[in-house]
Scaffold this motif. Sequence first.
Motif: not given
Length: 227
Positions: A72-93
């Motif tokens: 199943k394709k995950i289409v719901n996610y959140g994300w933020d970033q810092s100078d070094k990383f982009v962070k992607i959050y797959i929640t409700s798991m």
Amino acid sequence: MTDPANELELDIAELTALAKQSQRPKVEQHLQLHIRKLQTQLASLRDVKAPSQTIEAPKKAPAPATAGLYFKKIVNYGWDQSDKFVKIYITSMNGVDKLPAVNVTSEFSNNSFVLKIVGYNASNHELSMSHLMGKIDPAGSYHKVKSDMVVVFLKKTEGKTWSHMTDAERKVKESKESKMKFDDKKDPNAGMMDLMRQMYEDGDDEMKRTIAKSMYESREKQGKGEL
């Protein structure tokens, strides 16, 4: 066939008996010296004959085979970033951390990644993105499993701020915001839909996924009277 080890043992036994019977110290010393040489040869011979014992490294649990599985394709996610990383959050798991570690895998290239979660709630899930907004370092990127979510860490190669996750999202956003000159007699919404349709037909899988999501959200807002 004569066993060399057995022959050496017999020689040592006989020389030992002679050394005990010897009356002269020098003769006894000579016999003892020869006995030690034979004992050394016997030890070496036994080491060669002894079967080598291979110490096996602890076996890791094999990763589940994913070929042929439906994801199943995950289409719901959140994300933020810092100078070094982009962070992607797959929640409700909730409980995803109870899965074997090998069931959650990630692969990275310099401008894409794939996250796969096998066997969560009897289903398989996948989040894949290509044509990211910036280059990433595959070796420095990774994922982390928590009690109720999975977080993907994309290590930036440059400290630039990403405006979007992918180039496809950027293009869709810019197409919405651009002030295009529509025919006065033509419905502006129809012109926008034509543009979106053309971008969908010309785009790759990532572009199509992004446009489909955008069109769906637009229809949802229209249905709620937000537009």
